[in-house]
Design an enzyme around this catalytic site. Structure first.
Site, PDB file in Angstrom:
ATOM      1  N   ARG A  23     -41.827  17.725  11.901  1.00  0.00           N
ATOM      2  CA  ARG A  23     -41.289  17.297  10.606  1.00  0.00           C
ATOM      3  C   ARG A  23     -41.119  15.797  10.510  1.00  0.00           C
ATOM      4  NH1 ARG A  23     -35.817  20.293  11.000  1.00  0.00           N
ATOM      5  NH2 ARG A  23     -36.147  19.451  13.068  1.00  0.00           N
ATOM      6  N   GLN A  46     -18.419  -3.911   4.374  1.00  0.00           N
ATOM      7  CA  GLN A  46     -19.330  -4.240   3.284  1.00  0.00           C
ATOM      8  C   GLN A  46     -20.762  -4.055   3.781  1.00  0.00           C
ATOM      9  OE1 GLN A  46     -18.284  -7.782   1.047  1.00  0.00           O
ATOM     10  NE2 GLN A  46     -20.414  -8.389   0.960  1.00  0.00           N
ATOM     11  N   ASN A  48     -24.867  -4.845   2.409  1.00  0.00           N
ATOM     12  CA  ASN A  48     -25.702  -5.514   1.423  1.00  0.00           C
ATOM     13  C   ASN A  48     -27.170  -5.283   1.732  1.00  0.00           C
ATOM     14  OD1 ASN A  48     -23.406  -6.765   0.235  1.00  0.00           O
ATOM     15  ND2 ASN A  48     -23.458  -8.329   1.809  1.00  0.00           N
ATOM     16  N   ARG A  59     -34.675 -17.349   4.335  1.00  0.00           N
ATOM     17  CA  ARG A  59     -33.298 -17.281   3.833  1.00  0.00           C
ATOM     18  C   ARG A  59     -32.368 -17.672   4.973  1.00  0.00           C
ATOM     19  NH1 ARG A  59     -32.292 -13.568  -0.850  1.00  0.00           N
ATOM     20  NH2 ARG A  59     -34.316 -12.762  -1.512  1.00  0.00           N
ATOM     21  N   HIS A  62     -26.967 -18.863   7.331  1.00  0.00           N
ATOM     22  CA  HIS A  62     -25.650 -18.718   6.717  1.00  0.00           C
ATOM     23  C   HIS A  62     -24.630 -18.187   7.711  1.00  0.00           C
ATOM     24  CE1 HIS A  62     -28.346 -17.875   3.011  1.00  0.00           C
ATOM     25  NE2 HIS A  62     -28.098 -19.160   3.100  1.00  0.00           N
ATOM     26  N   LYS A  72     -22.212  -9.142  12.014  1.00  0.00           N
ATOM     27  CA  LYS A  72     -23.238  -8.523  11.161  1.00  0.00           C
ATOM     28  C   LYS A  72     -24.114  -7.610  12.008  1.00  0.00           C
ATOM     29  CE  LYS A  72     -23.949 -12.471   8.053  1.00  0.00           C
ATOM     30  NZ  LYS A  72     -24.942 -13.461   7.607  1.00  0.00           N
ATOM     31  N   HIS A 119     -26.961 -17.139  10.633  1.00  0.00           N
ATOM     32  CA  HIS A 119     -28.028 -16.139  10.569  1.00  0.00           C
ATOM     33  C   HIS A 119     -29.008 -16.482   9.460  1.00  0.00           C
ATOM     34  CE1 HIS A 119     -29.566 -12.376   8.644  1.00  0.00           C
ATOM     35  NE2 HIS A 119     -30.010 -12.226   9.871  1.00  0.00           N
ATOM     36  N   TYR A 132     -27.728  -5.310   5.578  1.00  0.00           N
ATOM     37  CA  TYR A 132     -26.704  -5.989   6.366  1.00  0.00           C
ATOM     38  C   TYR A 132     -25.410  -5.187   6.317  1.00  0.00           C
ATOM     39  CZ  TYR A 132     -29.507 -10.038   4.737  1.00  0.00           C
ATOM     40  OH  TYR A 132     -30.506 -10.900   4.388  1.00  0.00           O
ATOM     41  N   GLU A 143     -17.665 -19.791   3.136  1.00  0.00           N
ATOM     42  CA  GLU A 143     -19.099 -19.755   3.389  1.00  0.00           C
ATOM     43  C   GLU A 143     -19.599 -21.097   3.910  1.00  0.00           C
ATOM     44  OE1 GLU A 143     -22.826 -18.073   0.893  1.00  0.00           O
ATOM     45  OE2 GLU A 143     -21.454 -19.377  -0.195  1.00  0.00           O
ATOM     46  N   ASP A 166     -33.209 -23.861  -3.211  1.00  0.00           N
ATOM     47  CA  ASP A 166     -32.714 -25.239  -3.254  1.00  0.00           C
ATOM     48  C   ASP A 166     -31.413 -25.349  -2.478  1.00  0.00           C
ATOM     49  OD1 ASP A 166     -34.883 -25.947  -4.834  1.00  0.00           O
ATOM     50  OD2 ASP A 166     -33.755 -25.854  -6.708  1.00  0.00           O
TER      51      ASP A 166
END
Length: 180
Positions: A23, A46, A48, A59, A62, A72, A119, A132, A143, A166
């Site tokens: 399967r 949380q 995301n 990306r 951060h 994370k 990250h 995440y 942040e 940007d």
């Protein structure tokens, strides 16, 4: 689950143990007992998802400062991405160092990122989707970020960069970032 330590202290790759038959397969993506047995975070508040349409998109990098510092757990749901973490812990022997791990939807591996790390990632395919899990709620006032093109980091992005916000391009370099 299979836990493998990465070169930066407390960071881990988490790979699924598949149980399959005609399967398909079944696998746990998270188990409180297994994570706890490795000394890892077991509370997620949380979750995301990010979708990057174009291969080569970068990306990050951060992070969240205390008191909102977060752990994370990042997994690729579709496509492939080179995930990069940078150690920002001032007391760490590997402060300022980075490591990279390819996340692949078919391999279904994940990266466990402890508090005190920046990250980011580069998509290796079009339509790459990452999930995440966060140990702390997003707090915009806490942040921070580091420019993913900072030459002092020597990150070898494998593809030409096709998209970079940007905001991320304007982030300071590692030397201008206050350690966590």
């Amino acid at each position: 689950m299979i836990f493998r330590s990465l070169p930066l202290d407390s960071a881990m790759e988490v790979t699924l143990q598949r149980r399959g038959d005609a399967r398909g397969f079944f696998a746990r993506t998270f188990c409180e007992d297994e994570f706890a047995s490795q000394g890892l975070n077991t509370r997620w508040v949380q979750m995301n998802i990010s979708l990057s349409a174009e291969q080569g998109t970068v990306r990050g990098l951060h992070f969240q400062r205390p008191p909102s510092a977060e752990v994370k757990l990042v997994r690729c749901l579709r496509g492939r991405a080179l995930d990069v973490i940078v150690d920002l812990r001032k007391s760490s022997a590997t402060f300022g160092h980075h490591c990279a791990l390819e996340l692949d939807a078919e391999a279904r591996n994940a990266i466990y990122i402890p508090e005190g790390f920046a990250h980011g990632f580069q998509t290796l395919t079009d339509e790459t989707e990452l999930q995440y899990m966060h140990s702390h709620r997003y707090a915009p006032q806490d942040e921070g970020g580091i420019n993913p093109l900072d030459k002092s980091l020597s990150i070898d992005w494998p593809l030409p960069i096709s998209q970079l916000s940007d905001r991320d391009a304007a982030l300071p370099g590692l030397k201008e970032c206050e350690p966590l």
